[in-house]
Design an enzyme around this catalytic site. Structure first.
Site, PDB file in Angstrom:
ATOM      1  N   ASP A 123      -4.928 102.888  24.239  1.00  0.00           N
ATOM      2  CA  ASP A 123      -4.712 101.443  24.835  1.00  0.00           C
ATOM      3  C   ASP A 123      -3.082 100.942  24.398  1.00  0.00           C
ATOM      4  O   ASP A 123      -2.770 101.188  23.330  1.00  0.00           O
ATOM      5  CB  ASP A 123      -5.761 100.388  24.179  1.00  0.00           C
ATOM      6  CG  ASP A 123      -5.685  99.366  25.127  1.00  0.00           C
ATOM      7  OD1 ASP A 123      -5.377  99.398  26.364  1.00  0.00           O
ATOM      8  OD2 ASP A 123      -5.800  98.218  24.647  1.00  0.00           O
ATOM      9  N   HIS A 130       2.371  89.063  27.553  1.00  0.00           N
ATOM     10  CA  HIS A 130       1.181  89.274  26.670  1.00  0.00           C
ATOM     11  C   HIS A 130       1.635  89.473  25.308  1.00  0.00           C
ATOM     12  O   HIS A 130       1.209  88.534  24.164  1.00  0.00           O
ATOM     13  CB  HIS A 130       0.186  90.422  27.183  1.00  0.00           C
ATOM     14  CG  HIS A 130      -0.734  90.645  26.031  1.00  0.00           C
ATOM     15  ND1 HIS A 130      -1.871  89.756  25.966  1.00  0.00           N
ATOM     16  CD2 HIS A 130      -1.120  91.707  25.159  1.00  0.00           C
ATOM     17  CE1 HIS A 130      -2.481  89.937  25.007  1.00  0.00           C
ATOM     18  NE2 HIS A 130      -2.247  91.335  24.699  1.00  0.00           N
ATOM     19  N   ARG A 139       1.699  85.379  14.827  1.00  0.00           N
ATOM     20  CA  ARG A 139       2.816  85.467  14.065  1.00  0.00           C
ATOM     21  C   ARG A 139       3.764  84.304  14.113  1.00  0.00           C
ATOM     22  O   ARG A 139       4.751  84.647  14.515  1.00  0.00           O
ATOM     23  CB  ARG A 139       3.627  86.970  14.028  1.00  0.00           C
ATOM     24  CG  ARG A 139       2.762  87.778  13.453  1.00  0.00           C
ATOM     25  CD  ARG A 139       3.419  89.584  13.303  1.00  0.00           C
ATOM     26  NE  ARG A 139       3.923  89.673  14.733  1.00  0.00           N
ATOM     27  CZ  ARG A 139       3.362  90.009  15.745  1.00  0.00           C
ATOM     28  NH1 ARG A 139       2.087  90.294  15.563  1.00  0.00           N
ATOM     29  NH2 ARG A 139       3.846  90.287  16.999  1.00  0.00           N
ATOM     30  N   GLU A 196      -9.710  91.493  27.707  1.00  0.00           N
ATOM     31  CA  GLU A 196      -8.320  91.986  27.922  1.00  0.00           C
ATOM     32  C   GLU A 196      -8.296  92.484  29.401  1.00  0.00           C
ATOM     33  O   GLU A 196      -9.120  93.457  29.614  1.00  0.00           O
ATOM     34  CB  GLU A 196      -7.567  92.781  26.908  1.00  0.00           C
ATOM     35  CG  GLU A 196      -7.492  91.984  25.633  1.00  0.00           C
ATOM     36  CD  GLU A 196      -6.657  92.841  24.712  1.00  0.00           C
ATOM     37  OE1 GLU A 196      -6.241  94.183  24.769  1.00  0.00           O
ATOM     38  OE2 GLU A 196      -5.928  92.039  23.691  1.00  0.00           O
ATOM     39  N   GLU A 198      -6.966  94.889  32.216  1.00  0.00           N
ATOM     40  CA  GLU A 198      -6.059  95.737  32.141  1.00  0.00           C
ATOM     41  C   GLU A 198      -6.447  96.813  33.190  1.00  0.00           C
ATOM     42  O   GLU A 198      -7.345  96.578  33.868  1.00  0.00           O
ATOM     43  CB  GLU A 198      -6.324  96.644  30.644  1.00  0.00           C
ATOM     44  CG  GLU A 198      -6.337  95.887  29.614  1.00  0.00           C
ATOM     45  CD  GLU A 198      -6.081  96.746  28.183  1.00  0.00           C
ATOM     46  OE1 GLU A 198      -5.681  97.829  28.464  1.00  0.00           O
ATOM     47  OE2 GLU A 198      -6.279  95.986  27.142  1.00  0.00           O
ATOM     48  N   ASP A 231     -10.812  95.576  27.940  1.00  0.00           N
ATOM     49  CA  ASP A 231     -10.765  95.812  26.467  1.00  0.00           C
ATOM     50  C   ASP A 231     -11.427  94.489  25.653  1.00  0.00           C
ATOM     51  O   ASP A 231     -10.516  93.723  25.146  1.00  0.00           O
ATOM     52  CB  ASP A 231      -9.280  96.375  26.195  1.00  0.00           C
ATOM     53  CG  ASP A 231      -9.382  96.415  24.725  1.00  0.00           C
ATOM     54  OD1 ASP A 231     -10.184  96.932  24.004  1.00  0.00           O
ATOM     55  OD2 ASP A 231      -7.775  96.179  24.005  1.00  0.00           O
ATOM     56  N   ARG A 235     -11.124  88.791  18.381  1.00  0.00           N
ATOM     57  CA  ARG A 235     -10.013  88.171  17.562  1.00  0.00           C
ATOM     58  C   ARG A 235     -10.010  87.941  16.079  1.00  0.00           C
ATOM     59  O   ARG A 235      -9.077  88.078  15.376  1.00  0.00           O
ATOM     60  CB  ARG A 235      -9.415  86.920  18.561  1.00  0.00           C
ATOM     61  CG  ARG A 235      -9.393  87.333  19.877  1.00  0.00           C
ATOM     62  CD  ARG A 235      -8.196  88.389  20.228  1.00  0.00           C
ATOM     63  NE  ARG A 235      -7.764  88.387  21.661  1.00  0.00           N
ATOM     64  CZ  ARG A 235      -7.466  89.509  22.033  1.00  0.00           C
ATOM     65  NH1 ARG A 235      -6.879  90.420  21.286  1.00  0.00           N
ATOM     66  NH2 ARG A 235      -7.059  89.454  23.315  1.00  0.00           N
ATOM     67  N   GLN A 238     -10.204  91.358  14.371  1.00  0.00           N
ATOM     68  CA  GLN A 238      -8.686  91.912  14.467  1.00  0.00           C
ATOM     69  C   GLN A 238      -7.675  91.349  13.566  1.00  0.00           C
ATOM     70  O   GLN A 238      -6.910  92.017  13.270  1.00  0.00           O
ATOM     71  CB  GLN A 238      -8.264  91.655  15.989  1.00  0.00           C
ATOM     72  CG  GLN A 238      -7.195  92.157  16.604  1.00  0.00           C
ATOM     73  CD  GLN A 238      -6.571  91.909  17.731  1.00  0.00           C
ATOM     74  OE1 GLN A 238      -7.377  91.443  18.692  1.00  0.00           O
ATOM     75  NE2 GLN A 238      -5.316  92.442  18.262  1.00  0.00           N
ATOM     76  N   TYR A 242      -6.042  94.027  11.239  1.00  0.00           N
ATOM     77  CA  TYR A 242      -4.949  94.802  11.948  1.00  0.00           C
ATOM     78  C   TYR A 242      -3.725  95.104  11.126  1.00  0.00           C
ATOM     79  O   TYR A 242      -3.096  96.097  11.775  1.00  0.00           O
ATOM     80  CB  TYR A 242      -4.520  94.020  13.278  1.00  0.00           C
ATOM     81  CG  TYR A 242      -3.368  93.152  13.339  1.00  0.00           C
ATOM     82  CD1 TYR A 242      -2.183  93.367  13.720  1.00  0.00           C
ATOM     83  CD2 TYR A 242      -3.608  91.847  12.644  1.00  0.00           C
ATOM     84  CE1 TYR A 242      -1.214  92.546  13.994  1.00  0.00           C
ATOM     85  CE2 TYR A 242      -2.653  90.603  12.602  1.00  0.00           C
ATOM     86  CZ  TYR A 242      -1.294  91.414  13.297  1.00  0.00           C
ATOM     87  OH  TYR A 242      -0.491  90.395  13.153  1.00  0.00           O
ATOM     88  N   LYS A 251     -11.819  95.964  18.261  1.00  0.00           N
ATOM     89  CA  LYS A 251     -11.912  96.557  19.851  1.00  0.00           C
ATOM     90  C   LYS A 251     -12.779  97.812  19.982  1.00  0.00           C
ATOM     91  O   LYS A 251     -12.942  97.900  21.220  1.00  0.00           O
ATOM     92  CB  LYS A 251     -10.430  96.692  20.154  1.00  0.00           C
ATOM     93  CG  LYS A 251      -9.423  95.487  20.335  1.00  0.00           C
ATOM     94  CD  LYS A 251      -8.100  96.105  20.298  1.00  0.00           C
ATOM     95  CE  LYS A 251      -7.206  94.891  20.518  1.00  0.00           C
ATOM     96  NZ  LYS A 251      -7.286  94.509  22.052  1.00  0.00           N
ATOM     97  N   THR A 255     -15.581  99.234  25.519  1.00  0.00           N
ATOM     98  CA  THR A 255     -14.478  99.163  26.665  1.00  0.00           C
ATOM     99  C   THR A 255     -15.192  99.236  27.833  1.00  0.00           C
ATOM    100  O   THR A 255     -15.699 100.240  28.006  1.00  0.00           O
ATOM    101  CB  THR A 255     -13.366 100.032  26.489  1.00  0.00           C
ATOM    102  OG1 THR A 255     -12.824  99.861  24.994  1.00  0.00           O
ATOM    103  CG2 THR A 255     -12.214  99.810  27.408  1.00  0.00           C
ATOM    104  N   THR A 350      -3.021  94.157  27.894  1.00  0.00           N
ATOM    105  CA  THR A 350      -3.455  93.035  28.777  1.00  0.00           C
ATOM    106  C   THR A 350      -2.543  92.750  29.870  1.00  0.00           C
ATOM    107  O   THR A 350      -1.151  92.997  29.366  1.00  0.00           O
ATOM    108  CB  THR A 350      -3.619  91.870  27.724  1.00  0.00           C
ATOM    109  OG1 THR A 350      -4.329  92.241  26.887  1.00  0.00           O
ATOM    110  CG2 THR A 350      -3.980  90.622  28.527  1.00  0.00           C
ATOM    111  N   GLU A 364      -4.926  83.901  25.017  1.00  0.00           N
ATOM    112  CA  GLU A 364      -3.629  83.346  25.469  1.00  0.00           C
ATOM    113  C   GLU A 364      -4.004  82.009  26.424  1.00  0.00           C
ATOM    114  O   GLU A 364      -3.388  80.912  26.430  1.00  0.00           O
ATOM    115  CB  GLU A 364      -3.096  84.319  26.393  1.00  0.00           C
ATOM    116  CG  GLU A 364      -2.293  85.455  25.506  1.00  0.00           C
ATOM    117  CD  GLU A 364      -1.912  86.641  26.645  1.00  0.00           C
ATOM    118  OE1 GLU A 364      -0.832  86.586  27.052  1.00  0.00           O
ATOM    119  OE2 GLU A 364      -2.684  87.485  26.777  1.00  0.00           O
TER     120      GLU A 364
HETATM  121 MN    MN Z   1      -6.062  96.214  24.994  1.00  0.00          MN
END
Ligand code: MN
Length: 418
Positions: A123, A130, A139, A196, A198, A231, A235, A238, A242, A251, A255, A350, A364
């Site tokens: 992925d 995105h 961040r 997500e 995609e 996907d 969150r 994640q 991550y 994730k 899917t 995404t 988002e």
């Molecule tokens: Mn993804």
């Protein structure tokens, strides 16, 4: 050029003879096998091919009498083109009507299955919009794009065995999350479950040799077609897990992909230039080159999406906004000599555009929960609740000027299991 079919299809049918996507279907009591969608019908292609008129070449009747597309994927581009020409012929020349008609079944009377046995699944993270949005959310005190972002298409290896076909229910995952003010992580159902939107690229053609990269120019020999891909992403899981190796359990639980694989041939007219990769300059193996037909080896795709949340369209992302080309994703994945083979699946990342209305994830859309999304039933959402249904839909320009559909990718959220 407009092709006319002897089938009773309206001109604006998204599954006219310009499209001809492949899937795997079964009728009650019969084994799954390859089918091609036309309008709201499924053509049993192995049965028609067994009548014996595909012409010289591989025995497509047996290739298609299988429970996945993988044997057909392995045939390679020249066979895919023979098959498409034959399908076009039998569906447009009325001389074939009597032979073909008994092998067309209404979609409502068949079950649709996962169309391929998924091999390696990667992925990517190919949308600049995105990546900037997620960077700002995850961040806030640093540059939204990481220093490598415009030099290579960032990706991670996903979990192929949890790729499921549209319509499969999604059980809310449990895992570790660490609320910002908590001194230690807690365990339980995800409370920030997301999507997500995609595009998935299905790999076919010859398996590559270990140590032999695929160039941008050769990517067309390996991409068979595309699917809608969701996907699903937890969150909170994640965010805690991550750093530094990327997404893992946030994730890998599921899917979803659409049941119909729309071929790259059907998307020929949807190729568009990328939005721009001039700064910084790319290393040569990622640099697109003009082709003899006036196009470029690194191309985008003009595919328009709808993200539907419980019956309300909450976003309309455009695939043409993506920064990285699918050919660049394949070239980058193999540049170290890693192999690719039929059945591999590449997720685009995404699909988000520059506006709120074109964001392809609820992270988002709701700006990490700060800006709830209103649905037509009067409720508001930030992340997914149990019972919610998300449907992705998409369409693209077809080769004769009409639009072609990618169908739907649907999933419903079930409560977490203890
Ligand atoms: Mn993804």
């Amino acid at each position: 050029m407009t092709m006319t079919t002897w089938l009773d299809l309206s001109d604006d049918d998204l599954f006219g003879v310009d499209n001809l996507p492949y899937g795997v279907f079964s009728r009650v009591g019969e084994a799954p096998r390859v089918g091609v969608r036309v309008g709201d019908l499924v053509l049993d292609v192995s049965a028609v091919a067994a009548l014996g008129d595909v012409g010289d070449g591989p025995d497509l009747a047996s290739v298609w009498r299988q429970s996945t597309l993988n044997a057909f994927l392995a045939q390679g581009r020249s066979t895919w083109q023979i098959a498409r020409a034959w399908l076009t012929e039998i569906l447009t020349d009325a001389v074939h009507r009597d032979g073909v008609s008994p092998h067309l079944y209404p979609l409502a009377e068949v079950a649709l299955h996962l169309p391929l046995a998924v091999g390696d699944y990667v992925d990517f993270y190919a949308s600049e919009h995105h990546a900037r949005n997620v960077g700002r959310i995850f961040r806030p005190d640093s540059e939204p794009l990481t220093p490598n972002w415009k030099h290579l298409p960032i990706g991670y290896h996903g979990r192929s065995q949890t790729v499921v076909v549209s319509g499969t229910d999604i059980v809310r995952p449990c895992g570790q999350r660490k609320p910002p003010t908590a001194p230690a992580p807690v365990f339980g159902p995800s409370v920030r479950l997301d999507i997500e939107a995609e595009l998935g690229f299905v790999v076919g053609g010859p398996a590559t040799d270990l140590g032999s990269p695929v160039s941008l120019a050769d990517a067309d020999e390996h991409f068979f077609g595309v699917v809608l891909l969701n996907d699903w992403s937890a969150r909170d899981i994640q965010a805690w897990e991550y750093v530094p190796l990327g997404p893992f359990l946030g994730k890998s639980f599921a899917t979803s992909i659409s049941p119909w694989v729309v071929t790259m041939e059907a998307l020929r007219a949807a190729r568009v230039p990328l939005p721009g990769q001039d700064t910084p300059p790319l290393l040569p193996y990622l640099r697109g080159e003009p082709t003899t037909d006036g196009a470029n080896t690194a191309y985008g795709l003009d595919i328009s999406y709808e993200v539907d949340w419980n019956g309300t369209v909450v976003s309309r992302p455009e695939y043409r906004d993506m920064y990285w080309s699918p050919a660049q994703m394949l070239a980058h994945t193999t540049v170290n000599g890693a192999t690719t083979r039929p059945g591999d699946l590449f997720g685009s990342g995404t699909i988000s555009g520059p506006t709120r209305e074109s964001r392809g994830s609820f992270l988002e859309l709701s700006w990490s929960g700060a800006e709830p999304v209103g649905l037509d039933d009067g409720t508001e959402r930030t992340f997914l609740e149990d019972g919610d249904v998300v449907t992705l839909r998409a369409s693209a320009p077809g080769v004769s000027g009409r639009r072609i559909g990618l169908g739907e990718c649907v999933g419903r959220i079930l409560p977490a299991r203890p």
